[in-house]
Scaffold this active site. Sequence first.
Site, PDB file in Angstrom:
ATOM      1  N   TYR A   1      -7.149  12.219   2.197  1.00  0.00           N
ATOM      2  CA  TYR A   1      -8.278  11.310   2.422  1.00  0.00           C
ATOM      3  C   TYR A   1      -9.540  12.131   2.292  1.00  0.00           C
ATOM      4  CZ  TYR A   1      -5.375   7.597   4.441  1.00  0.00           C
ATOM      5  OH  TYR A   1      -4.464   6.592   4.621  1.00  0.00           O
TER       6      TYR A   1
ATOM      7  N   TYR B   1      -1.989   6.778  13.420  1.00  0.00           N
ATOM      8  CA  TYR B   1      -1.565   6.696  12.015  1.00  0.00           C
ATOM      9  C   TYR B   1      -0.036   6.602  11.920  1.00  0.00           C
ATOM     10  CZ  TYR B   1      -2.109   7.222   6.980  1.00  0.00           C
ATOM     11  OH  TYR B   1      -2.125   6.991   5.626  1.00  0.00           O
TER      12      TYR B   1
ATOM     13  N   HIS C   1       6.576  12.264   5.172  1.00  0.00           N
ATOM     14  CA  HIS C   1       5.426  13.153   5.300  1.00  0.00           C
ATOM     15  C   HIS C   1       5.183  13.460   6.771  1.00  0.00           C
ATOM     16  CE1 HIS C   1       3.384  11.870   1.258  1.00  0.00           C
ATOM     17  NE2 HIS C   1       4.648  12.235   1.114  1.00  0.00           N
TER      18      HIS C   1
ATOM     19  N   PRO D   1      -7.336  -1.334   4.032  1.00  0.00           N
ATOM     20  CA  PRO D   1      -6.148  -0.508   3.804  1.00  0.00           C
ATOM     21  C   PRO D   1      -6.277   0.964   4.239  1.00  0.00           C
ATOM     22  CG  PRO D   1      -7.219  -1.072   1.712  1.00  0.00           C
ATOM     23  CD  PRO D   1      -7.923  -1.838   2.779  1.00  0.00           C
TER      24      PRO D   1
ATOM     25  N   LYS E   1      -2.038  -0.034   7.665  1.00  0.00           N
ATOM     26  CA  LYS E   1      -1.390  -0.756   8.772  1.00  0.00           C
ATOM     27  C   LYS E   1      -0.829  -2.138   8.412  1.00  0.00           C
ATOM     28  CE  LYS E   1      -1.808   2.206  11.984  1.00  0.00           C
ATOM     29  NZ  LYS E   1      -0.715   3.090  11.606  1.00  0.00           N
TER      30      LYS E   1
HETATM   31  C1  LIG Z   1      -4.350  -2.113  -2.278  1.00  0.00           C
HETATM   32  C2  LIG Z   1      -3.607  -2.327  -0.990  1.00  0.00           C
HETATM   33  C3  LIG Z   1      -3.049  -1.234  -0.336  1.00  0.00           C
HETATM   34  C4  LIG Z   1      -2.380  -1.424   0.864  1.00  0.00           C
HETATM   35  N1  LIG Z   1      -1.837  -0.326   1.481  1.00  0.00           N
HETATM   36  C5  LIG Z   1      -1.124  -0.494   2.617  1.00  0.00           C
HETATM   37  C6  LIG Z   1      -0.411   0.599   3.229  1.00  0.00           C
HETATM   38  O1  LIG Z   1      -0.430   1.739   2.734  1.00  0.00           O
HETATM   39  N2  LIG Z   1       0.321   0.359   4.356  1.00  0.00           N
HETATM   40  C7  LIG Z   1       0.386  -0.905   4.884  1.00  0.00           C
HETATM   41  O2  LIG Z   1       1.060  -1.074   5.910  1.00  0.00           O
HETATM   42  N3  LIG Z   1      -0.240  -1.972   4.320  1.00  0.00           N
HETATM   43  C8  LIG Z   1      -0.991  -1.807   3.194  1.00  0.00           C
HETATM   44  N4  LIG Z   1      -1.558  -2.904   2.585  1.00  0.00           N
HETATM   45  C9  LIG Z   1      -1.417  -4.239   3.179  1.00  0.00           C
HETATM   46  C10 LIG Z   1      -0.065  -4.897   2.864  1.00  0.00           C
HETATM   47  O3  LIG Z   1       0.140  -4.925   1.473  1.00  0.00           O
HETATM   48  C11 LIG Z   1      -0.018  -6.313   3.458  1.00  0.00           C
HETATM   49  O4  LIG Z   1      -0.441  -6.258   4.794  1.00  0.00           O
HETATM   50  C12 LIG Z   1       1.385  -6.925   3.373  1.00  0.00           C
HETATM   51  O5  LIG Z   1       1.649  -7.331   2.055  1.00  0.00           O
HETATM   52  C13 LIG Z   1       1.539  -8.118   4.311  1.00  0.00           C
HETATM   53  O6  LIG Z   1       2.779  -8.731   4.109  1.00  0.00           O
HETATM   54  P1  LIG Z   1       2.964 -10.302   4.317  1.00  0.00           P
HETATM   55  O7  LIG Z   1       4.392 -10.586   4.049  1.00  0.00           O
HETATM   56  O8  LIG Z   1       2.376 -10.702   5.610  1.00  0.00           O
HETATM   57  O9  LIG Z   1       2.023 -10.961   3.213  1.00  0.00           O
HETATM   58  P2  LIG Z   1       2.160 -10.936   1.624  1.00  0.00           P
HETATM   59  O10 LIG Z   1       2.692  -9.646   1.170  1.00  0.00           O
HETATM   60  O11 LIG Z   1       0.847 -11.400   1.108  1.00  0.00           O
HETATM   61  O12 LIG Z   1       3.266 -12.030   1.333  1.00  0.00           O
HETATM   62  C14 LIG Z   1       2.992 -13.412   1.429  1.00  0.00           C
HETATM   63  C15 LIG Z   1       3.896 -14.152   0.461  1.00  0.00           C
HETATM   64  O13 LIG Z   1       3.684 -15.548   0.600  1.00  0.00           O
HETATM   65  C16 LIG Z   1       3.607 -16.118  -0.702  1.00  0.00           C
HETATM   66  N5  LIG Z   1       2.821 -17.371  -0.598  1.00  0.00           N
HETATM   67  C17 LIG Z   1       1.483 -17.524  -0.528  1.00  0.00           C
HETATM   68  N6  LIG Z   1       1.167 -18.820  -0.445  1.00  0.00           N
HETATM   69  C18 LIG Z   1       2.333 -19.502  -0.482  1.00  0.00           C
HETATM   70  C19 LIG Z   1       2.653 -20.879  -0.426  1.00  0.00           C
HETATM   71  N7  LIG Z   1       1.709 -21.821  -0.359  1.00  0.00           N
HETATM   72  N8  LIG Z   1       3.949 -21.254  -0.473  1.00  0.00           N
HETATM   73  C20 LIG Z   1       4.930 -20.315  -0.544  1.00  0.00           C
HETATM   74  N9  LIG Z   1       4.678 -18.971  -0.603  1.00  0.00           N
HETATM   75  C21 LIG Z   1       3.397 -18.581  -0.556  1.00  0.00           C
HETATM   76  C22 LIG Z   1       2.936 -15.046  -1.542  1.00  0.00           C
HETATM   77  O14 LIG Z   1       3.180 -15.215  -2.934  1.00  0.00           O
HETATM   78  C23 LIG Z   1       3.588 -13.796  -0.988  1.00  0.00           C
HETATM   79  O15 LIG Z   1       4.791 -13.466  -1.655  1.00  0.00           O
HETATM   80  C24 LIG Z   1      -2.251  -2.747   1.397  1.00  0.00           C
HETATM   81  C25 LIG Z   1      -2.793  -3.848   0.737  1.00  0.00           C
HETATM   82  C26 LIG Z   1      -3.465  -3.651  -0.448  1.00  0.00           C
HETATM   83  C27 LIG Z   1      -4.024  -4.863  -1.151  1.00  0.00           C
END
Ligand SMILES: Cc1cc2nc3c(=O)[nH]c(=O)nc-3n(C[C@H](O)[C@H](O)[C@H](O)COP(=O)(O)OP(=O)(O)OC[C@H]3O[C@@H](n4cnc5c(N)ncnc54)[C@H](O)[C@@H]3O)c2cc1C
Length: 393
Positions: free
Chosen positions: A203, A387, A75, A295, A299
């Site tokens: 938006y 963005y 986009h 969200p 980011k």
């Molecule tokens: C509705 C929604 C929309 C979003 N939209 C956007 C977007 O458009 N763009 C964007 O950049 N971000 C967006 N985000 C945010 C994004 O989804 C998160 O920032 C991202 O998932 C972060 O990745 P992570 O790997 O740090 O954490 P997570 O994705 O939370 O991964 C953490 C992992 O650790 C595992 N875990 C937890 N505890 C334990 C444990 N004790 N032992 C072993 N494993 C464990 C979990 O099961 C999970 O698989 C959105 C979030 C939501 C909820």
Amino acid sequence: MKRLDTQVGIVGAGPAGLLLGHLLHLEGIDSIIVEDRGRDHVIERVRAGVLEQATVDLLIEIGAGERLRREGMRHGGIYICFSGRHHRIDFEELTGGRSITVYGQNEVVKDLIAIRCATGRPLYFEVEDVRIADFESAPRIAFRKGGEEIAIACDFIAGCDGGHGICRSSITTQRLQTYEKLYPFGWLGILAAAPPGSRELVYSLHERGFALFSMRSPSVTRLYLQCAPDEDLTAWPADRIWDELTARLASDDGWCPNRGPILQKGITGMRSFVAEPMRCGRLFLAGDSAHIVPPTGAKGLNLAAADVWTLSRALAAWYRDGREDLLNSYSAQCLRRVWRAQRFSWWMTSMLHRAPGAGDFDYRRQLAELEYVTSSRAAMTSLAENYAGFPLQ
Ligand SMILES: Cc1cc2nc3c(=O)[nH]c(=O)nc-3n(C[C@H](O)[C@H](O)[C@H](O)COP(=O)(O)OP(=O)(O)OC[C@H]3O[C@@H](n4cnc5c(N)ncnc54)[C@H](O)[C@@H]3O)c2cc1C
């Protein structure tokens, strides 16, 4: 008890943990990833969908971008809707060619799991009772898998276990400074089998509240509505959701989102959170385990990618040249980007939502701000560069 050794123990197989595992693999650094949920659950979790230019470039560069290139929807801008009109912010023109790509987080995770499995390096799903210890000196990760107790000895631990994981909470509170802001609203999000009626995200600020039109594929739409943080989902049958989305997103020229069967729905709370520093001894926090953004600015996943890119370079310099300087500057370097994203996400959220109790003055002020943001080149450029995101440094 089974004992394993590795260089970097990674807790969590979300985007941060999986991406870190592959970046380390490319540097010849060994790692073990442990994840407490099942593979299907991790792959099917529908969350982020907007990738910044730098995240896309990184995934392609490390060989995880083949499907992203084919199926990702590039986009060049977004629409902002208020007072019945849609205004386009042209990212490519305003930022010298930078764009965003819509590609579901679940697809990114699927690609990264496939690439991890192809390397043959270990990735344990469905582990139980994960604990970390001695991360000031000789780090260890312990867990149970299929009833067997397993202990991993490693040089470093990467805490990539999200906002509710165990890594951050294993650090004594005196060693961490936390900052938090809760917003008095949430998002009701749906995934619908309906072809997107707009090529780009919309938006919208409406007097009834915020709405966002987004998509996941040429046949699936993703939409969000501002709601109360403790909204009762059962009070939202499909017709009510579609009527509310239509009221908030429709423009005077007749545009409104296409309707279709709702495949999934859920409520997401809105929160800003940062834990500092992102390191304690040989434990490094990355992604949502260290910071959460609302969200609205899209980011979270992008910050997680930037953190682990920075961490992989620091670890590579340590293993290759014995250099500690990049490990020492990891937290400060990540936090600069994190706070910039926090500011942007807070700004987008405040500008586009109606806070409970806010009056007509606030609404008129928000409309005046949107008028400015969609008409001043300087203001549009500021939105566009934040963005589309900044290069990894
Ligand atoms: C509705 C929604 C929309 C979003 N939209 C956007 C977007 O458009 N763009 C964007 O950049 N971000 C967006 N985000 C945010 C994004 O989804 C998160 O920032 C991202 O998932 C972060 O990745 P992570 O790997 O740090 O954490 P997570 O994705 O939370 O991964 C953490 C992992 O650790 C595992 N875990 C937890 N505890 C334990 C444990 N004790 N032992 C072993 N494993 C464990 C979990 O099961 C999970 O698989 C959105 C979030 C939501 C909820």
